[in-house]
Design a protein around this motif. Structure first.
Motif, PDB file in Angstrom:
ATOM      1  N   LEU A  80       0.829  -1.206   0.000  1.00  9.84           N
ATOM      2  CA  LEU A  80       0.000   0.000   0.000  1.00  9.84           C
ATOM      3  C   LEU A  80       0.866   1.259   0.000  1.00  9.84           C
ATOM      4  N   PHE A 111      -8.196   3.359  -0.726  1.00 10.84           N
ATOM      5  CA  PHE A 111      -8.175   1.900  -0.731  1.00 10.84           C
ATOM      6  C   PHE A 111      -9.044   1.365   0.402  1.00 10.84           C
ATOM      7  N   HIS A 129      -9.912  -2.073   2.328  1.00  9.17           N
ATOM      8  CA  HIS A 129      -9.490  -3.455   2.575  1.00  9.17           C
ATOM      9  C   HIS A 129     -10.721  -4.268   2.962  1.00  9.17           C
ATOM     10  N   LEU A 145      -8.689  -5.795  -2.043  1.00  7.17           N
ATOM     11  CA  LEU A 145      -8.742  -4.348  -1.873  1.00  7.17           C
ATOM     12  C   LEU A 145      -9.631  -3.763  -2.965  1.00  7.17           C
TER      13      LEU A 145
END
Length: 230
Positions: free
Chosen positions: A41, A58, A60, A107
């Motif tokens: 990341l 992003f 998760h 993700l």
């Protein structure tokens, strides 16, 4: 030669990871270590962005039920894409196009909301926000390959439905479901090339000089390198 050039071994490693990056669809279920996932990341977050707007967000996906619902959206779009492909429908349905339920980590990469505030570099090309997120994803992809981790970019989904599922704010937009995980092997060639869905076009056919369609002297060099790799 530039004084800022890396060593030969380091340069070779950069070109190697670019050459061996693959859009993976087959995974082992082992989760990634948190430190490793964080490094990937961070690699994405070091990507270039127009006007330094950093438009990436992003999400998760750790809830297995939510992962299954994301997969269901992808499966719906897979079926609709097959119909839209007409005579290639059967060939498409034989392809494995995602590994959402099998991979170690999922993700979702999204464009942030409020992007209209960022004019620098986007006044005439507003889609540069999307290009910026794509650069971040490519950074992650290359870092993942170097770490021996497979990664696949899935774009078969309705963005409005996925936005609703993930409670994205108004104006934000999901652009990628990213599957990451360990693999038994990396494909020797891009999977769609292995499956004869498509082939990589030669660079020399896509290279022009001083205007569209004008042959470039670099094309001869590019073709020569391509011939040597065959």
């Amino acid at each position: 030669m530039s004084q800022f050039r890396y060593s030969d071994g380091e340069v070779d490693a950069v070109y190697r990871v670019i050459r061996e990056r693959r859009d993976m669809r087959h995974f082992r279920p082992d989760p990634l270590d948190a430190a490793l996932l964080t490094r990937l990341l961070e690699a994405a977050h070091l990507g270039p962005s127009v006007g330094f707007m950093q438009p990436w967000r992003f999400i998760h996906i750790t809830d297995r039920g939510l992962r299954a619902r994301v997969h269901a959206l992808v499966e719906t779009e897979r079926q609709q894409t097959a119909v839209a492909l007409g005579e290639r429908q059967d060939d498409f349905m034989r392809l494995k196009v995602e590994g959402i339920l099998e991979c170690g980590e999922v993700l979702v990469a999204a464009l942030m909301d409020g992007r209209e505030r960022h004019v620098f570099g986007r006044r005439t090309l507003p889609e540069m926000d999307l290009a910026s997120v794509a650069c971040a994803i490519q950074n992650m992809w290359l870092a993942a390959r170097a770490e021996g981790v497979g990664m696949g970019w899935v774009s078969l989904f309705d963005p409005e439905q996925l936005s609703e599922l993930l409670h994205l704010p108004l104006g934000a937009k999901p652009i990628a479901v990213l599957c990451l995980g360990y693999v038994d092997e990396f494909y020797d060639q891009p999977m769609l090339e292995q499956q004869r869905w498509a082939a990589r076009q030669p660079l020399h056919e896509l290279l022009f000089e001083n205007g569209w369609g004008n042959p470039s002297p670099l094309a001869d060099s590019a073709q020569s390198r391509s011939d040597q790799e065959i």
